[in-house]
Design a protein around this motif. Structure first.
Motif, PDB file in Angstrom:
ATOM      1  N   THR A  90      18.458  11.112 -31.084  1.00 15.14           N
ATOM      2  CA  THR A  90      17.363  11.788 -31.674  1.00 15.14           C
ATOM      3  C   THR A  90      16.561  12.355 -30.396  1.00 15.14           C
ATOM      4  O   THR A  90      15.742  13.007 -30.285  1.00 15.14           O
ATOM      5  CB  THR A  90      16.444  11.344 -32.636  1.00 15.14           C
ATOM      6  OG1 THR A  90      16.136   9.991 -32.018  1.00 15.14           O
ATOM      7  CG2 THR A  90      17.208  10.851 -33.731  1.00 15.14           C
ATOM      8  N   ALA A  91      17.068  11.782 -29.334  1.00  8.19           N
ATOM      9  CA  ALA A  91      16.535  12.350 -27.949  1.00  8.19           C
ATOM     10  C   ALA A  91      16.583  13.839 -27.591  1.00  8.19           C
ATOM     11  O   ALA A  91      17.761  14.377 -28.002  1.00  8.19           O
ATOM     12  CB  ALA A  91      16.942  11.553 -26.741  1.00  8.19           C
ATOM     13  N   PRO A  92      15.737  14.606 -26.919  1.00 10.48           N
ATOM     14  CA  PRO A  92      15.955  15.924 -26.706  1.00 10.48           C
ATOM     15  C   PRO A  92      17.323  15.909 -25.664  1.00 10.48           C
ATOM     16  O   PRO A  92      17.146  15.033 -24.764  1.00 10.48           O
ATOM     17  CB  PRO A  92      14.739  16.327 -26.057  1.00 10.48           C
ATOM     18  CG  PRO A  92      13.720  15.454 -26.513  1.00 10.48           C
ATOM     19  CD  PRO A  92      14.567  14.078 -26.716  1.00 10.48           C
ATOM     20  N   PHE A  93      17.743  17.254 -25.628  1.00 11.87           N
ATOM     21  CA  PHE A  93      19.117  17.443 -24.819  1.00 11.87           C
ATOM     22  C   PHE A  93      18.416  17.635 -23.513  1.00 11.87           C
ATOM     23  O   PHE A  93      17.407  18.380 -23.121  1.00 11.87           O
ATOM     24  CB  PHE A  93      19.900  18.557 -25.389  1.00 11.87           C
ATOM     25  CG  PHE A  93      20.479  18.397 -26.780  1.00 11.87           C
ATOM     26  CD1 PHE A  93      20.594  17.179 -27.318  1.00 11.87           C
ATOM     27  CD2 PHE A  93      21.149  19.602 -27.136  1.00 11.87           C
ATOM     28  CE1 PHE A  93      21.185  17.190 -28.613  1.00 11.87           C
ATOM     29  CE2 PHE A  93      21.852  19.587 -28.328  1.00 11.87           C
ATOM     30  CZ  PHE A  93      21.914  18.537 -28.989  1.00 11.87           C
ATOM     31  N   LYS A  94      19.036  16.928 -22.394  1.00  6.50           N
ATOM     32  CA  LYS A  94      18.500  17.313 -21.115  1.00  6.50           C
ATOM     33  C   LYS A  94      19.500  17.868 -20.405  1.00  6.50           C
ATOM     34  O   LYS A  94      19.245  18.728 -19.241  1.00  6.50           O
ATOM     35  CB  LYS A  94      18.242  15.965 -20.615  1.00  6.50           C
ATOM     36  CG  LYS A  94      16.936  15.096 -21.046  1.00  6.50           C
ATOM     37  CD  LYS A  94      16.864  14.030 -20.245  1.00  6.50           C
ATOM     38  CE  LYS A  94      15.618  13.220 -21.163  1.00  6.50           C
ATOM     39  NZ  LYS A  94      15.283  11.824 -20.431  1.00  6.50           N
ATOM     40  N   VAL A  95      20.973  17.783 -20.388  1.00  7.34           N
ATOM     41  CA  VAL A  95      21.871  18.445 -19.725  1.00  7.34           C
ATOM     42  C   VAL A  95      23.029  19.378 -20.546  1.00  7.34           C
ATOM     43  O   VAL A  95      22.938  19.181 -21.645  1.00  7.34           O
ATOM     44  CB  VAL A  95      22.505  17.394 -18.972  1.00  7.34           C
ATOM     45  CG1 VAL A  95      21.576  16.716 -17.940  1.00  7.34           C
ATOM     46  CG2 VAL A  95      23.536  16.295 -19.705  1.00  7.34           C
ATOM     47  N   ARG A  96      23.798  20.083 -19.989  1.00  9.41           N
ATOM     48  CA  ARG A  96      24.714  20.742 -20.718  1.00  9.41           C
ATOM     49  C   ARG A  96      25.656  20.048 -21.432  1.00  9.41           C
ATOM     50  O   ARG A  96      26.197  20.701 -22.338  1.00  9.41           O
ATOM     51  CB  ARG A  96      25.264  21.656 -19.536  1.00  9.41           C
ATOM     52  CG  ARG A  96      26.292  22.914 -20.118  1.00  9.41           C
ATOM     53  CD  ARG A  96      27.080  23.628 -18.782  1.00  9.41           C
ATOM     54  NE  ARG A  96      27.560  24.518 -19.172  1.00  9.41           N
ATOM     55  CZ  ARG A  96      27.293  25.738 -19.617  1.00  9.41           C
ATOM     56  NH1 ARG A  96      25.650  26.087 -19.521  1.00  9.41           N
ATOM     57  NH2 ARG A  96      27.939  26.775 -19.987  1.00  9.41           N
ATOM     58  N   GLY A  97      26.236  18.813 -20.872  1.00 10.81           N
ATOM     59  CA  GLY A  97      27.143  18.261 -21.668  1.00 10.81           C
ATOM     60  C   GLY A  97      26.642  17.644 -23.058  1.00 10.81           C
ATOM     61  O   GLY A  97      27.576  17.784 -23.721  1.00 10.81           O
ATOM     62  N   GLN A  98      25.270  17.729 -23.086  1.00 10.39           N
ATOM     63  CA  GLN A  98      24.841  17.329 -24.406  1.00 10.39           C
ATOM     64  C   GLN A  98      25.174  18.274 -25.539  1.00 10.39           C
ATOM     65  O   GLN A  98      25.459  18.197 -26.753  1.00 10.39           O
ATOM     66  CB  GLN A  98      23.389  16.773 -24.496  1.00 10.39           C
ATOM     67  CG  GLN A  98      23.363  15.418 -23.671  1.00 10.39           C
ATOM     68  CD  GLN A  98      21.843  15.045 -23.595  1.00 10.39           C
ATOM     69  OE1 GLN A  98      21.081  15.758 -22.856  1.00 10.39           O
ATOM     70  NE2 GLN A  98      21.415  13.867 -24.062  1.00 10.39           N
TER      71      GLN A  98
ATOM     72  N   SER B 289      28.657  10.839 -23.533  1.00  9.66           N
ATOM     73  CA  SER B 289      30.197  11.172 -23.425  1.00  9.66           C
ATOM     74  C   SER B 289      30.604  11.881 -24.784  1.00  9.66           C
ATOM     75  O   SER B 289      29.814  11.907 -25.763  1.00  9.66           O
ATOM     76  CB  SER B 289      30.986   9.935 -23.179  1.00  9.66           C
ATOM     77  OG  SER B 289      32.408  10.098 -23.604  1.00  9.66           O
ATOM     78  N   PRO B 290      31.534  12.855 -24.746  1.00 10.64           N
ATOM     79  CA  PRO B 290      31.945  13.366 -26.106  1.00 10.64           C
ATOM     80  C   PRO B 290      32.339  12.340 -27.063  1.00 10.64           C
ATOM     81  O   PRO B 290      32.154  12.610 -28.208  1.00 10.64           O
ATOM     82  CB  PRO B 290      33.139  14.177 -25.624  1.00 10.64           C
ATOM     83  CG  PRO B 290      32.946  14.428 -24.104  1.00 10.64           C
ATOM     84  CD  PRO B 290      32.251  13.244 -23.604  1.00 10.64           C
ATOM     85  N   ARG B 291      32.886  11.186 -26.569  1.00  9.87           N
ATOM     86  CA  ARG B 291      33.144  10.219 -27.609  1.00  9.87           C
ATOM     87  C   ARG B 291      32.184   9.274 -27.511  1.00  9.87           C
ATOM     88  O   ARG B 291      31.159   9.052 -26.487  1.00  9.87           O
ATOM     89  CB  ARG B 291      34.378   9.512 -27.079  1.00  9.87           C
ATOM     90  CG  ARG B 291      35.606  10.559 -26.789  1.00  9.87           C
ATOM     91  CD  ARG B 291      37.064   9.885 -26.666  1.00  9.87           C
ATOM     92  NE  ARG B 291      38.258  10.609 -26.263  1.00  9.87           N
ATOM     93  CZ  ARG B 291      38.377  11.761 -26.453  1.00  9.87           C
ATOM     94  NH1 ARG B 291      37.885  12.584 -27.390  1.00  9.87           N
ATOM     95  NH2 ARG B 291      39.474  12.469 -25.721  1.00  9.87           N
ATOM     96  N   ALA B 292      32.136   8.318 -28.491  1.00 10.10           N
ATOM     97  CA  ALA B 292      30.990   7.160 -28.548  1.00 10.10           C
ATOM     98  C   ALA B 292      31.292   6.292 -27.210  1.00 10.10           C
ATOM     99  O   ALA B 292      32.340   5.931 -26.824  1.00 10.10           O
ATOM    100  CB  ALA B 292      31.140   6.373 -29.749  1.00 10.10           C
TER     101      ALA B 292
END
Length: 169
Positions: free
Chosen positions: A91-99, A54-57
Motif C-alpha cells: 500500500t506504499a506510494p510508488f516511488k520508482v518506475r519499476g513499481q 521485483s515483478p515477482r514476489a
C-alpha cells in the motif's frame, strides 16, 4: 560549527556510510536479477533502510541474502549501524518506475498535481506517460440512461503527485 545539512541530519554516517555507497552496494548485489531499488534511507541514529521490489514476489530469504551481502561491504566495527532490507509495502506510494511497470493491469489510485484523484486500471507506461483505464458513467446522445464506459486517459508522470496500488478483495 557544522553547516553541512547532510552531516547535521546524518551525523557520523556521512563519513562511513552514505546513501550513494549503500545504493551502489545493493545495485552490485542485485545486478542481473529482476530486483530493483525503491528507496535507501539513513537516519540520524544510524538506521539504514533499503526498500527493494521485483515483478515477482520477494521472499524473506532473498532479503536476508541481500542484507548479509551489504553487511559484508560495510564494517560494523568501524561504525555501528542497524540495517533493514525489505520489500516495498503493497500500500506504499510508488516511488520508482519499476513499481508502475510491476503493477500494469492492476487497479491504482493517482493524485495529480492539480488535485484530481483518479482510479482505474494501469494499462501502460510508455516514456514519461502512463495510461489509466477509467470506468465512468456517460450518457450517449439519444439514450435515456447513462451507461458505464471505459476511457483511457494518458497522464504525464511529471504531474503524478502520488500513486498507490488499490487492494481489492
Amino acid at each position: 560549527m557544522n553547516t553541512n545539512p547532510e552531516e547535521v541530519l546524518r551525523g557520523p554516517y556521512l563519513d562511513m556510510l552514505n546513501i550513494e555507497e549503500i545504493r551502489r552496494s545493493v545495485e552490485r548485489i542485485i545486478d542481473g536479477t529482476e530486483i530493483f531499488i525503491v528507496d535507501v534511507t539513513v537516519s540520524a541514529d544510524n538506521r539504514v533502510v533499503v526498500e527493494i521490489d521485483s515483478p515477482r514476489a520477494l521472499d524473506i530469504d532473498t532479503c536476508a541474502r541481500i542484507t548479509r551481502a551489504v553487511e559484508a561491504d560495510f564494517d560494523r566495527d568501524a561504525e555501528d549501524y542497524e540495517l533493514e532490507v525489505g520489500s516495498a509495502g503493497l500500500t506504499a506510494p510508488f516511488k520508482v518506475r519499476g513499481q508502475y511497470l510491476k503493477n500494469i493491469g492492476r487497479t491504482v489510485e493517482i493524485l495529480t498535481a492539480d488535485s484530481r484523484k483518479l482510479r482505474g486500471i494501469l494499462v501502460a507506461l510508455e516514456g514519461d506517460d502512463l495510461t489509466l483505464r477509467i470506468t465512468r458513467k456517460e450518457k450517449a446522445p439519444g439514450e435515456k440512461r447513462p451507461r458505464m464506459v471505459d476511457i483511457d486517459e494518458t497522464i504525464p508522470l511529471s504531474i503524478v503527485k502520488k500513486a498507490n496500488l488499490v487492494l481489492e478483495f
